[in-house]
Design a protein around this motif. Sequence first.
Motif, mmCIF file in Angstrom:
data_model
loop_
_atom_site.group_PDB
_atom_site.id
_atom_site.type_symbol
_atom_site.label_atom_id
_atom_site.label_comp_id
_atom_site.label_asym_id
_atom_site.label_seq_id
_atom_site.Cartn_x
_atom_site.Cartn_y
_atom_site.Cartn_z
ATOM 1 N N GLU A 156 0.819 -1.206 0.000
ATOM 2 C CA GLU A 156 0.000 0.000 0.000
ATOM 3 C C GLU A 156 0.859 1.265 0.000
ATOM 4 O O GLU A 156 0.550 2.246 -0.695
ATOM 5 C CB GLU A 156 -0.917 0.005 1.230
ATOM 6 N N GLU A 157 1.946 1.251 0.776
ATOM 7 C CA GLU A 157 2.807 2.432 0.836
ATOM 8 C C GLU A 157 3.462 2.720 -0.510
ATOM 9 O O GLU A 157 3.683 3.879 -0.870
ATOM 10 C CB GLU A 157 3.870 2.262 1.918
ATOM 11 N N ALA A 158 3.770 1.649 -1.259
ATOM 12 C CA ALA A 158 4.385 1.854 -2.574
ATOM 13 C C ALA A 158 3.384 2.473 -3.545
ATOM 14 O O ALA A 158 3.754 3.295 -4.388
ATOM 15 C CB ALA A 158 4.905 0.529 -3.119
ATOM 16 N N GLN A 159 2.103 2.101 -3.430
ATOM 17 C CA GLN A 159 1.074 2.736 -4.251
ATOM 18 C C GLN A 159 1.022 4.240 -3.968
ATOM 19 O O GLN A 159 0.899 5.059 -4.888
ATOM 20 C CB GLN A 159 -0.286 2.110 -3.979
ATOM 21 N N GLU A 160 1.103 4.592 -2.711
ATOM 22 C CA GLU A 160 1.118 6.007 -2.341
ATOM 23 C C GLU A 160 2.354 6.710 -2.908
ATOM 24 O O GLU A 160 2.275 7.863 -3.355
ATOM 25 C CB GLU A 160 1.090 6.139 -0.818
ATOM 26 N N ALA A 161 3.479 5.988 -2.912
ATOM 27 C CA ALA A 161 4.707 6.555 -3.467
ATOM 28 C C ALA A 161 4.545 6.793 -4.968
ATOM 29 O O ALA A 161 5.023 7.813 -5.501
ATOM 30 C CB ALA A 161 5.880 5.625 -3.187
ATOM 31 N N PHE A 162 3.873 5.873 -5.659
ATOM 32 C CA PHE A 162 3.628 6.045 -7.090
ATOM 33 C C PHE A 162 2.768 7.271 -7.346
ATOM 34 O O PHE A 162 3.009 8.037 -8.288
ATOM 35 C CB PHE A 162 2.939 4.799 -7.653
ATOM 36 N N GLN A 163 1.747 7.449 -6.540
ATOM 37 C CA GLN A 163 0.885 8.616 -6.699
ATOM 38 C C GLN A 163 1.682 9.909 -6.536
ATOM 39 O O GLN A 163 1.502 10.880 -7.291
ATOM 40 C CB GLN A 163 -0.258 8.572 -5.681
ATOM 41 N N LYS A 164 2.564 9.917 -5.557
ATOM 42 C CA LYS A 164 3.390 11.107 -5.331
ATOM 43 C C LYS A 164 4.346 11.327 -6.498
ATOM 44 O O LYS A 164 4.537 12.469 -6.953
ATOM 45 C CB LYS A 164 4.175 10.952 -4.025
ATOM 46 N N ALA A 165 4.937 10.246 -7.005
ATOM 47 C CA ALA A 165 5.842 10.372 -8.147
ATOM 48 C C ALA A 165 5.113 10.918 -9.364
ATOM 49 O O ALA A 165 5.632 11.787 -10.083
ATOM 50 C CB ALA A 165 6.467 9.009 -8.469
ATOM 51 N N ALA A 166 3.895 10.429 -9.608
ATOM 52 C CA ALA A 166 3.105 10.918 -10.739
ATOM 53 C C ALA A 166 2.739 12.390 -10.556
ATOM 54 O O ALA A 166 2.732 13.169 -11.515
ATOM 55 C CB ALA A 166 1.848 10.066 -10.904
ATOM 56 N N GLU A 167 2.446 12.770 -9.321
ATOM 57 C CA GLU A 167 2.122 14.173 -9.026
ATOM 58 C C GLU A 167 3.316 15.073 -9.322
ATOM 59 O O GLU A 167 3.172 16.130 -9.963
ATOM 60 C CB GLU A 167 1.709 14.295 -7.559
ATOM 61 N N TYR A 168 4.502 14.650 -8.873
ATOM 62 C CA TYR A 168 5.708 15.442 -9.153
ATOM 63 C C TYR A 168 5.968 15.504 -10.657
ATOM 64 O O TYR A 168 6.411 16.539 -11.173
ATOM 65 C CB TYR A 168 6.913 14.820 -8.447
ATOM 66 N N ALA A 169 5.734 14.388 -11.355
ATOM 67 C CA ALA A 169 5.968 14.358 -12.802
ATOM 68 C C ALA A 169 5.086 15.382 -13.510
ATOM 69 O O ALA A 169 5.548 16.109 -14.400
ATOM 70 C CB ALA A 169 5.713 12.952 -13.345
ATOM 71 N N ARG A 170 3.821 15.447 -13.123
ATOM 72 C CA ARG A 170 2.915 16.431 -13.730
ATOM 73 C C ARG A 170 3.381 17.859 -13.425
ATOM 74 O O ARG A 170 3.338 18.736 -14.284
ATOM 75 C CB ARG A 170 1.489 16.224 -13.221
ATOM 76 N N MET A 171 3.821 18.068 -12.185
ATOM 77 C CA MET A 171 4.280 19.401 -11.783
ATOM 78 C C MET A 171 5.478 19.856 -12.605
ATOM 79 O O MET A 171 5.632 21.042 -12.896
ATOM 80 C CB MET A 171 4.640 19.411 -10.295
#
Length: 333
Positions: free
Chosen positions: A166-181
Motif C-alpha cells: 500500500e505504501e508503494a502505491q502512495e509513493a507512485f501517486q506522489k511520483a506521478a504528481e511530481y511528474a505532472r508538476m
Amino acid sequence: MSVEKKIDVLGIGNAIIDVIANADDAFLSNHNLNKGSMTLVDETVSKNIYASMENKVQMSGGSAANTIFGISQLGCKSAFIGKRSNDELGNIFHADLANSDIDFTTRPLDTGEPSARCLILVTSDAERTMATFLGSSSKLTLEDINEEQIASSKIVYLEGYLFDPEEAQEAFQKAAEYARMHNAKVAFTLSDAFCVERHREKMKDFVKNNVDILFSNEGEIKSLYETDILEDAYKLLKEDVAIGVVTQGDKGAAIIEQKAIHKIEAFSTKVIDTTGAGDFFAAGFLAGLSKNLDIMKAGVMGAACSAEIISHYGGRPENNLKQYIKNKAGLIL
C-alpha cells in the motif's frame, strides 16, 4: 522555474537480485508455482526453493531496474529509486547500478530485513516462472520519492510489481504528481497478469489518471480491461493513455495511439530464456522516445533490445547493446 532535464529516464521499482536456474514442470509443481507467472513468497519458502535450485546464476535484477540498466547501456542518462538493505545482496545490487553510471541514491533500509530476491526457474520451452521474496524492496515510502530527480527527468518509469504494498502505491501517486508538476512523462508497466488481478480497479484508476505510456503483454492488457478480445482492449486503452505498447512474443508488438495502431515485427532469434523480454523492449522504446526518435523507430529499438535479451540466460545483455541495435536494426541514438 523550469529544471534542466539531465536524466532521460528515471525508474522506480523493486531492488531485487535475480537467481536463475533451469527447472522442469515437476519442480514447479513441487513448490506450488504457477508456470509462466510471478508468485510472491515469504522468506522461508524462498529459502527452501533457493536450496533446491541447482547451478544457480545470481545477478542484480528487478523489472524496472532491468529496463533502466538497458537504457544506460544505450548511452542515455538514467536513475533509479528502489529500496534495499545494507546486506550482501543489497550491496551487490547497489554496486551493479553504480558501476553502470546509474544514479541510485535511495537510503537503504536499516531494520535488518533482508534485501529482495527473485528466484527464476527456466523450463525447456524457455518459459520463466518466478518466486519473489520482496524483503526490503517492499518498504518504499513517500519519503523515498525524490522530487528533484523527477524534476530533472524526461520520463518517469513505474513498475507494476511494486503495486502490491500500500505504501508503494502512495509513493507512485506522489511520483506521478511530481511528474505532472515538472513536465515529465509517466510510463507504467503492468508487469504481470496476476498482479493486475490483485489490483485491477486501483490500477485502472491509476492508469487513467496518471499514465502517458503504458506497457503490457496480451494477457495483462486483457486482464486489465476484463476482455478476451484484444481489439476491445485496444479500444479501451486508447481512451486512457496517449501511447500503449502491447508486446506479443514472436509476433512482435503493437503500439497503440489514439488515431493509429502500429505493428512492430519481432527480430528472428533463437529463444533461450524470456526473462527480461518486456523489460528490454521498454528500455529500447523509452530510450528512443527520450532522444526524440519517432514512435516506429523507438518500437524497432525495443524489439531489437528484446531479441538480444532472450538469446541467452538472464535479464542483462551479453552483447554491447548499442552495437547490437546498430547491427540488428541500423539505429543509432
